[in-house]
Write a protein that holds these residues in place. Structure first.
Motif, PDB file in Angstrom:
ATOM      1  N   ALA A 274      -1.090   9.134  17.930  1.00  0.00           N
ATOM      2  CA  ALA A 274      -0.704  10.346  17.202  1.00  0.00           C
ATOM      3  C   ALA A 274      -1.563  11.532  17.639  1.00  0.00           C
ATOM      4  N   GLY A 275      -2.852  11.311  17.780  1.00  0.00           N
ATOM      5  CA  GLY A 275      -3.750  12.383  18.216  1.00  0.00           C
ATOM      6  C   GLY A 275      -3.434  12.866  19.619  1.00  0.00           C
ATOM      7  N   LEU A 276      -3.198  11.918  20.524  1.00  0.00           N
ATOM      8  CA  LEU A 276      -2.836  12.294  21.897  1.00  0.00           C
ATOM      9  C   LEU A 276      -1.498  13.025  21.939  1.00  0.00           C
ATOM     10  N   GLY A 277      -0.556  12.567  21.139  1.00  0.00           N
ATOM     11  CA  GLY A 277       0.740  13.243  21.072  1.00  0.00           C
ATOM     12  C   GLY A 277       0.597  14.668  20.564  1.00  0.00           C
ATOM     13  N   GLY A 278      -0.216  14.862  19.540  1.00  0.00           N
ATOM     14  CA  GLY A 278      -0.460  16.204  19.016  1.00  0.00           C
ATOM     15  C   GLY A 278      -1.112  17.113  20.038  1.00  0.00           C
ATOM     16  N   ILE A 279      -2.073  16.567  20.779  1.00  0.00           N
ATOM     17  CA  ILE A 279      -2.733  17.344  21.833  1.00  0.00           C
ATOM     18  C   ILE A 279      -1.735  17.740  22.908  1.00  0.00           C
TER      19      ILE A 279
END
Length: 141
Positions: free
Chosen positions: A8-13
């Protein structure tokens, strides 16, 4: 669980980086409904990048589906007609709201647009209300 947070964090970035690059390089907000509308109502000199953007969205989904079979698992417990009506309502809502969740929610809020903040709040409230109504009617589970 930890793996989901990383994804989720990588997707948001990636989303943040992508919309920032679109604004820097193209001077455009990455609102999907506006981009698709530009493909459906083409204007000279403003169509090619929109078509390439939509092709990229579809192609990337296809590629992810090839490597991760369960990425698009069908967990929806609704009929096809319900999905079609929901899609049409979303399309109508983007016209009424002057944009979609990607344009307002991702790009507009990050630019501190009061209009986008209000639109996103209404999108979320309408979505929550719709789910509550449809669950109480037994249309969705």
């Amino acid at each position: 669980m930890y793996h989901e947070w990383i994804n989720a964090g990588l997707g948001g970035i990636l989303i943040g980086l992508s919309v920032s690059l679109m604004l820097l390089w193209n001077g455009r907000v990455t609102g999907i409904s506006g981009i698709v509308n530009g493909v459906l109502t083409p204007q000279k000199g403003d169509t090619q990048w929109r078509v390439l953007f939509v092709v990229g969205l579809l192609l990337s989904g296809f590629i992810v589906g090839q490597f991760k079979n369960d990425a698009f698992a069908d967990n929806v417990q609704s009929s096809n007609w319900t999905l079609v009506i929901a899609g049409l309502l979303v399309g109508f809502g983007t016209i009424m709201g002057g944009g979609c969740t990607s344009g307002h929610g991702v790009c507009g809020i990050s630019r501190m647009s009061l209009r986008s903040l209000c639109a996103t709040a209404f999108f979320m409230a309408a979505g929550i209300l719709a789910v509550w109504i449809f669950k109480s009617m037994g249309v969705i589970q």
